[in-house]
Write an enzyme that holds these catalytic residues in place. Structure first.
Site, PDB file in Angstrom:
ATOM      1  N   VAL A  16      41.682  38.090  45.975  1.00 20.56           N
ATOM      2  CA  VAL A  16      41.817  36.763  45.348  1.00 20.56           C
ATOM      3  C   VAL A  16      43.125  36.087  45.794  1.00 20.56           C
ATOM      4  CG1 VAL A  16      41.865  35.501  43.158  1.00 20.56           C
ATOM      5  CG2 VAL A  16      40.456  37.540  43.374  1.00 20.56           C
ATOM      6  N   GLY A 180      34.203  42.765  49.042  1.00 19.82           N
ATOM      7  CA  GLY A 180      35.326  42.443  48.141  1.00 19.82           C
ATOM      8  C   GLY A 180      34.879  41.922  46.782  1.00 19.82           C
ATOM      9  N   LYS A 198      34.515  39.364  30.348  1.00 21.56           N
ATOM     10  CA  LYS A 198      34.308  37.919  30.548  1.00 21.56           C
ATOM     11  C   LYS A 198      33.620  37.298  29.323  1.00 21.56           C
ATOM     12  CE  LYS A 198      34.010  38.604  35.536  1.00 21.56           C
ATOM     13  NZ  LYS A 198      33.123  39.058  36.611  1.00 21.56           N
TER      14      LYS A 198
HETATM   15  N1  HSE Z   1      33.973  42.505  40.164  1.00 18.93           N
HETATM   16  C1  HSE Z   1      33.783  41.177  39.709  1.00 18.93           C
HETATM   17  C2  HSE Z   1      32.324  40.794  39.914  1.00 18.93           C
HETATM   18  C3  HSE Z   1      34.691  40.243  40.449  1.00 18.93           C
HETATM   19  O1  HSE Z   1      31.643  41.474  40.677  1.00 18.93           O
HETATM   20  O2  HSE Z   1      31.858  39.837  39.305  1.00 18.93           O
HETATM   21  C4  HSE Z   1      34.751  38.859  39.876  1.00 18.93           C
HETATM   22  O3  HSE Z   1      35.246  38.852  38.570  1.00 18.93           O
END
Ligand code: HSE
Length: 408
Positions: A16, A180, A198
């Site tokens: 990021v 990534g 989240k």
């Molecule tokens: N590992 C997280 C995903 C990265 O795959 O959504 C983004 O928050």
């Protein structure tokens, strides 16, 4: 802060951080420049000249010229210390660290009031999708009945590859890591912790409820077996890892559980690392936001958008919580599931609130019906049990609550 060029101190220069660097370089009109980047690994070769890097966090935290700390490291406790010190030192913070935020949201809220500084974190929830500021600013009322969606890019990528390209689970996971998308500990993705963090953050901005991640049930995609996938395909369903929170009976419910998704659902066509958030209001009804939920540039662009918002002194108002009628979080609800496990007595019809039936095949037993969330929490730690939400969730209480809102 308007018209002033913001000076940024960045922590972390991984996926990021580098995305932010590139997005910032290509974007004109944002008055911000990187002064220093604090990194941990002294041996790693990097794309920028070594002058810009430091290994000493205080070189950034104590620099009076730096206005904004951009925190993009992996380690949640260290990240939280950085955020606290930054605020105490009069700096604003932009972060994408969902675990740190979910675990410390109340304190982060209080610290912002105490030091009169802002912490923005749009990039922490669903990558590039501008959901938090929308929840705060646009849905500035208490009429949201439910939010649901795909809150994790890696698992959606894995499920897409397994369903559409017949890749093995491990092959698809490796792909998500190589691109990534995955966390450095990918079990956070595949076991549903990352989307839960989240959801916890989103619930604070949707319903004004601050809850601890441990309270929210998360079941991942790691126990989905080939027979579940075959069942889905035969019935023209997809399987998606769904995060959901809704208001009913004066309480807020929330969970992350895989679900069979019918082909005509708004979530069915959301593929690969794309995320989706479906907001359901009493009057506006359903609205869907779709965008890339993981990856260097999409997340970097959300972080940049927060930096830009600081240029006009934006701060989350936490309006739903300030309105003072926050409802309690509860797991006292039942949801419709299909549960599968190796033939035996692990689970029986008595475990269900309403038992709809079952069958056996291929050494597996399948039972369907509605089960209390609390019971699913216990099952989530059982290795051999795969729980998938039924395609049509019969959330009677939610439907009742929406009708009540409309008739109020
Ligand atoms: N590992 C997280 C995903 C990265 O795959 O959504 C983004 O928050």
């Amino acid at each position: 802060m308007q018209n002033k060029k913001l000076k940024l101190g960045i922590f972390g220069f991984g996926c990021v951080g580098q995305g932010l660097y590139h997005v910032l370089k290509e974007t004109h009109g944002i008055q911000a420049e990187i002064k220093k980047i604090c990194v941990k690994d002294r041996e790693k070769s990097r794309i920028l000249n070594s002058d810009i890097f430091t290994f000493d966090k205080y070189e950034i935290l104590n620099d009076p010229e730096i206005d904004v700390i951009v925190e993009l490291i992996n380690d949640a406790p260290t990240a939280f210390e950085i955020v606290k010190t930054a605020l105490q030192n009069g700096k604003h913070v932009v972060t994408a660290n969902k675990k740190m935020l979910a675990e410390n949201l109340v304190e982060i809220y209080n610290l912002q009031q105490q030091y009169n500084r802002s912490v923005l974190y749009e990039g922490s929830v669903c990558g590039s999708i501008p959901i938090l500021r929308n929840l705060e600013e646009y849905y500035d009322n208490d009429l949201i009945a439910s939010i649901e969606g795909i809150f994790n890019g890696s698992t959606n990528y894995i499920l897409t590859k397994v369903f559409e390209e017949k890749k093995s689970y491990l092959e698809a996971l490796k792909g998500a890591q190589d691109l990534g998308f995955a966390e450095s500990d990918p079990s956070l993705d595949v076991k549903g912790f990352d989307p839960k963090y989240k959801l916890v953050i989103a619930m604070a901005h949707t319903f004004g409820v601050f809850t601890q991640p441990e309270e929210v049930i998360n079941m991942g995609i790691d126990k989905i077996n080939p027979i579940d996938i075959k069942y889905a395909k035969e019935n023209n369903y997809k399987i998606k890892l769904v995060a959901r929170a809704f208001k009913a009976e004066g309480k807020i419910f929330g969970f992350v559980i895989p679900q069979y998704i019918p082909a005509d659902s708004m979530l069915a066509g959301v593929r690969n690392e794309y995320n989706a958030v479906l907001v359901e209001g009493a009057f506006a009804e359903k609205q869907v936001f779709i965008g890339k939920g993981a990856g260097s540039y999409p997340t970097g662009s959300a972080v940049l958008s927060d930096i830009s918002a600081l240029a006009y002194n934006y701060r989350y108002a936490y309006k739903k919580s300030e309105q003072g009628d926050s409802l309690p979080f509860s797991n006292d609800a039942a949801v419709d599931v299909v549960v599968s496990f190796p033939t035996g007595n692990l689970i029986s019809s008595k475990d269900f609130e309403t038992f709809k039936g079952g069958y056996q095949g291929n050494g597996h037993q399948y039972l369907t019906g509605s089960v209390k969330l609390e019971k699913l929490k216990a099952w989530s730690s059982w290795d051999e049990v795969s729980v998938i939400l039924a395609p049509e969730l019969n959330l009677v209480a939610l439907e009742k609550s929406k009708k009540e809102l409309l008739s109020a």
